[in-house]
Design an enzyme around this catalytic site. Structure first.
Site, PDB file in Angstrom:
ATOM      1  N   ALA A  14      58.091  27.526  33.504  1.00 30.64           N
ATOM      2  CA  ALA A  14      57.477  28.746  31.950  1.00 30.64           C
ATOM      3  C   ALA A  14      57.473  28.382  30.432  1.00 30.64           C
ATOM      4  O   ALA A  14      58.499  27.506  30.730  1.00 30.64           O
ATOM      5  CB  ALA A  14      57.700  30.090  32.588  1.00 30.64           C
ATOM      6  N   GLY A  53      59.135  26.500  36.792  1.00 36.89           N
ATOM      7  CA  GLY A  53      58.303  27.239  37.020  1.00 36.89           C
ATOM      8  C   GLY A  53      56.682  26.494  37.365  1.00 36.89           C
ATOM      9  O   GLY A  53      56.164  26.793  38.420  1.00 36.89           O
ATOM     10  N   GLU A 106      58.023  26.148  40.794  1.00 35.41           N
ATOM     11  CA  GLU A 106      57.651  26.989  41.784  1.00 35.41           C
ATOM     12  C   GLU A 106      56.368  27.518  41.584  1.00 35.41           C
ATOM     13  O   GLU A 106      56.005  27.928  43.114  1.00 35.41           O
ATOM     14  CB  GLU A 106      58.278  28.080  40.762  1.00 35.41           C
ATOM     15  CG  GLU A 106      60.081  28.534  40.573  1.00 35.41           C
ATOM     16  CD  GLU A 106      60.761  29.072  39.917  1.00 35.41           C
ATOM     17  OE1 GLU A 106      60.539  29.226  38.962  1.00 35.41           O
ATOM     18  OE2 GLU A 106      61.387  29.377  40.824  1.00 35.41           O
TER      19      GLU A 106
HETATM   20  N1  DAK Z   1      57.845  25.287  27.260  1.00 34.34           N
HETATM   21  C1  DAK Z   1      57.373  25.490  26.386  1.00 34.34           C
HETATM   22  N2  DAK Z   1      56.640  23.756  25.860  1.00 34.34           N
HETATM   23  C2  DAK Z   1      56.889  23.033  26.428  1.00 34.34           C
HETATM   24  C3  DAK Z   1      57.809  23.105  27.510  1.00 34.34           C
HETATM   25  C4  DAK Z   1      57.810  24.687  28.336  1.00 34.34           C
HETATM   26  N3  DAK Z   1      58.510  24.555  29.837  1.00 34.34           N
HETATM   27  N4  DAK Z   1      58.363  22.023  28.046  1.00 34.34           N
HETATM   28  C5  DAK Z   1      57.637  20.986  27.758  1.00 34.34           C
HETATM   29  N5  DAK Z   1      57.346  21.562  26.794  1.00 34.34           N
HETATM   30  C6  DAK Z   1      56.912  21.208  24.892  1.00 34.34           C
HETATM   31  C7  DAK Z   1      57.889  20.160  23.584  1.00 34.34           C
HETATM   32  O1  DAK Z   1      58.298  21.502  22.989  1.00 34.34           O
HETATM   33  C8  DAK Z   1      56.114  19.801  23.091  1.00 34.34           C
HETATM   34  O2  DAK Z   1      55.880  20.007  21.671  1.00 34.34           O
HETATM   35  P1  DAK Z   1      55.821  20.089  20.360  1.00 34.34           P
HETATM   36  O3  DAK Z   1      56.850  19.978  20.130  1.00 34.34           O
HETATM   37  O4  DAK Z   1      55.388  18.500  20.230  1.00 34.34           O
HETATM   38  O5  DAK Z   1      55.104  20.900  20.013  1.00 34.34           O
HETATM   39  C9  DAK Z   1      55.137  19.246  23.839  1.00 34.34           C
HETATM   40  O6  DAK Z   1      55.393  19.514  24.815  1.00 34.34           O
HETATM   41  C10 DAK Z   1      56.328  17.671  24.740  1.00 34.34           C
HETATM   42  O7  DAK Z   1      57.105  18.142  24.915  1.00 34.34           O
HETATM   43  P2  DAK Z   1      58.577  16.982  24.712  1.00 34.34           P
HETATM   44  O8  DAK Z   1      57.643  16.279  23.283  1.00 34.34           O
HETATM   45  O9  DAK Z   1      59.585  16.926  25.425  1.00 34.34           O
HETATM   46  O10 DAK Z   1      58.226  15.485  26.518  1.00 34.34           O
HETATM   47  P3  DAK Z   1      59.049  14.642  27.011  1.00 34.34           P
HETATM   48  O11 DAK Z   1      57.970  13.493  27.683  1.00 34.34           O
HETATM   49  O12 DAK Z   1      59.781  13.640  25.924  1.00 34.34           O
HETATM   50  O13 DAK Z   1      59.835  15.140  28.105  1.00 34.34           O
HETATM   51  C11 DAK Z   1      59.895  16.799  29.628  1.00 34.34           C
HETATM   52  C12 DAK Z   1      58.993  15.837  29.237  1.00 34.34           C
HETATM   53  C13 DAK Z   1      59.331  17.615  30.492  1.00 34.34           C
HETATM   54  C14 DAK Z   1      60.988  15.822  29.629  1.00 34.34           C
HETATM   55  C15 DAK Z   1      60.809  18.391  28.497  1.00 34.34           C
HETATM   56  O14 DAK Z   1      59.161  17.968  27.561  1.00 34.34           O
HETATM   57  C16 DAK Z   1      61.277  18.870  28.972  1.00 34.34           C
HETATM   58  O15 DAK Z   1      62.617  19.154  29.314  1.00 34.34           O
HETATM   59  N6  DAK Z   1      60.710  20.969  28.720  1.00 34.34           N
HETATM   60  C17 DAK Z   1      60.797  21.755  29.566  1.00 34.34           C
HETATM   61  C18 DAK Z   1      61.503  21.962  31.482  1.00 34.34           C
HETATM   62  C19 DAK Z   1      62.424  23.038  31.782  1.00 34.34           C
HETATM   63  O16 DAK Z   1      63.377  23.492  30.873  1.00 34.34           O
HETATM   64  N7  DAK Z   1      60.849  23.661  32.217  1.00 34.34           N
HETATM   65  C20 DAK Z   1      61.887  24.899  32.864  1.00 34.34           C
HETATM   66  C21 DAK Z   1      61.469  26.429  31.996  1.00 34.34           C
HETATM   67  S1  DAK Z   1      62.021  27.372  32.342  1.00 34.34           S
HETATM   68  C22 DAK Z   1      59.528  33.437  36.652  1.00 34.34           C
HETATM   69  C23 DAK Z   1      59.174  33.134  37.604  1.00 34.34           C
HETATM   70  C24 DAK Z   1      58.679  31.377  36.118  1.00 34.34           C
HETATM   71  C25 DAK Z   1      60.151  31.336  35.118  1.00 34.34           C
HETATM   72  C26 DAK Z   1      61.284  32.469  35.588  1.00 34.34           C
HETATM   73  C27 DAK Z   1      61.007  33.807  35.796  1.00 34.34           C
HETATM   74  N8  DAK Z   1      59.436  35.254  37.251  1.00 34.34           N
HETATM   75  C28 DAK Z   1      58.258  35.260  37.409  1.00 34.34           C
HETATM   76  C29 DAK Z   1      60.216  36.696  36.912  1.00 34.34           C
HETATM   77  C30 DAK Z   1      60.185  29.929  35.085  1.00 34.34           C
HETATM   78  C31 DAK Z   1      61.133  29.714  34.001  1.00 34.34           C
HETATM   79  C32 DAK Z   1      61.166  27.930  32.991  1.00 34.34           C
HETATM   80  O17 DAK Z   1      60.211  27.323  34.308  1.00 34.34           O
END
Ligand code: DAK
Length: 273
Positions: free
Chosen positions: A80, A123, A126
């Site tokens: 997400a 997400g 998911e």
């Molecule tokens: N959200 C927003 N931006 C994201 C992102 C994310 N999840 N993942 C990556 N980006 C963006 C980065 O901020 C970066 O943007 P800029 O800085 O260039 O503006 C760009 O994508 C490239 O990312 P990186 O520079 O970080 O790229 P790397 O290759 O170094 O790293 C990575 C890739 C996938 C390992 C890293 O980006 C990362 O760790 N991303 C976050 C992964 C994460 O924590 N995901 C979980 C998010 S929480 C619900 C339904 C769903 C959910 C909740 C509730 N309900 C129905 C109630 C879900 C929650 C989640 O998913």
């Protein structure tokens, strides 16, 4: 040509979707490609709105028999959109039932295949779990890293993973936030198959969708409904439900045609009724 002539040229219509691309690799297969490459396909509210709209249209289209959802080589979806979520307060998310729109996908009656390459995190994992079949490229990396953000999965990760790969592995993944590989996902039964080679996973998913679309649609929908019931009902209720659906299929043209074709040693011509 005068400059005023070019000024009156009709402008291109705005594209209907900006966060996804929809296509028909075959008339009976709908392909949806998540398309926010700069954000690794982070699942923002606008993206999910478009995804819901596209998937609902394909579900209603009589020509379509199966749907494929994919991302890019680098990311199926990195979760997400954290930037959209980070400043929200409890009262906002609770009052507005934040991300409730994610549930629509699970109401779609036609089969949905996730073709996963690259990151499928949070997400993104998911979203894949909400699909009916997951095919993964050998580069796919899955994970539920929400614990690193001070939260837990909210799109079904704790429930669907636990039902698919069991309690101990799910606990490990949810509580440590560690990523897992396509090979692990296949070993644990989360993905049905790992596909080698760039772009090949989408090709395979479309091929599989095309095969499914060639079957009688009423039986396909019943098959999906019956398998999903295994996650909701106990064994005797599930078996009864399956049997009732099986009985019901004897009211269809496709049952008559399928069985007649077998007896006559020819290919069946299903008309989806
Ligand atoms: N959200 C927003 N931006 C994201 C992102 C994310 N999840 N993942 C990556 N980006 C963006 C980065 O901020 C970066 O943007 P800029 O800085 O260039 O503006 C760009 O994508 C490239 O990312 P990186 O520079 O970080 O790229 P790397 O290759 O170094 O790293 C990575 C890739 C996938 C390992 C890293 O980006 C990362 O760790 N991303 C976050 C992964 C994460 O924590 N995901 C979980 C998010 S929480 C619900 C339904 C769903 C959910 C909740 C509730 N309900 C129905 C109630 C879900 C929650 C989640 O998913």
């Amino acid at each position: 040509m005068s400059s005023s002539a070019s000024a009156v040229k009709p402008s291109e219509p705005a594209p209907r979707f900006t966060n996804i691309i929809t296509s028909r690799p075959e008339p009976s297969v709908g392909l949806i490609t998540l398309n926010r490459p700069k954000a690794l396909n982070a699942l923002s509210t606008p993206l999910f709105k478009e995804l819901n709209e596209a998937v609902r249209e394909l579900d209603e289209d009589p020509e379509v028999g199966a749907i494929v959802i994919t991302g890019s080589e680098k990311a199926f979806a990195a979760g997400a959109d954290i930037k959209e979520m980070k400043d929200k307060e409890f009262s906002d998310v609770y009052k507005n039932n934040f991300l409730e729109s994610w549930t629509l996908l699970t109401k779609i009656r036609k089969p949905i295949i996730a073709a996963v390459s690259g990151y499928a995190l949070g997400g993104g994992c998911e979203l894949a779990l909400m699909c009916d079949i997951i095919l993964a490229s050998s580069t796919a990396t899955f994970g539920q890293p929400e614990i690193n953000l001070g939260v837990i999965p909210g799109g079904g990760g704790t429930q669907r993973l636990a039902r698919t790969i069991g309690k101990s592995k799910t606990m490990e993944l949810v509580l440590t936030g560690r990523n897992f590989s396509a090979a692990e996902a296949e070993r644990w039964g989360l993905v049905s198959r790992v596909v080698e080679g760039e772009g090949k996973v989408v090709e395979e998913a479309v091929k599989m969708a095309s095969t499914i679309a060639s079957k009688g649609r009423v039986a396909v929908i019943a098959g999906k409904e019956a398998v999903n019931a295994a996650y909701e009902l106990n064994m005797s209720e599930g078996l009864r439900f399956e049997r009732r659906l099986f009985h019901g299929l004897f009211a269809t043209h496709d049952q008559k045609e399928g069985m007649a074709a077998f007896a006559e040693k020819r290919k069946p011509k299903f008309n989806h009724s």
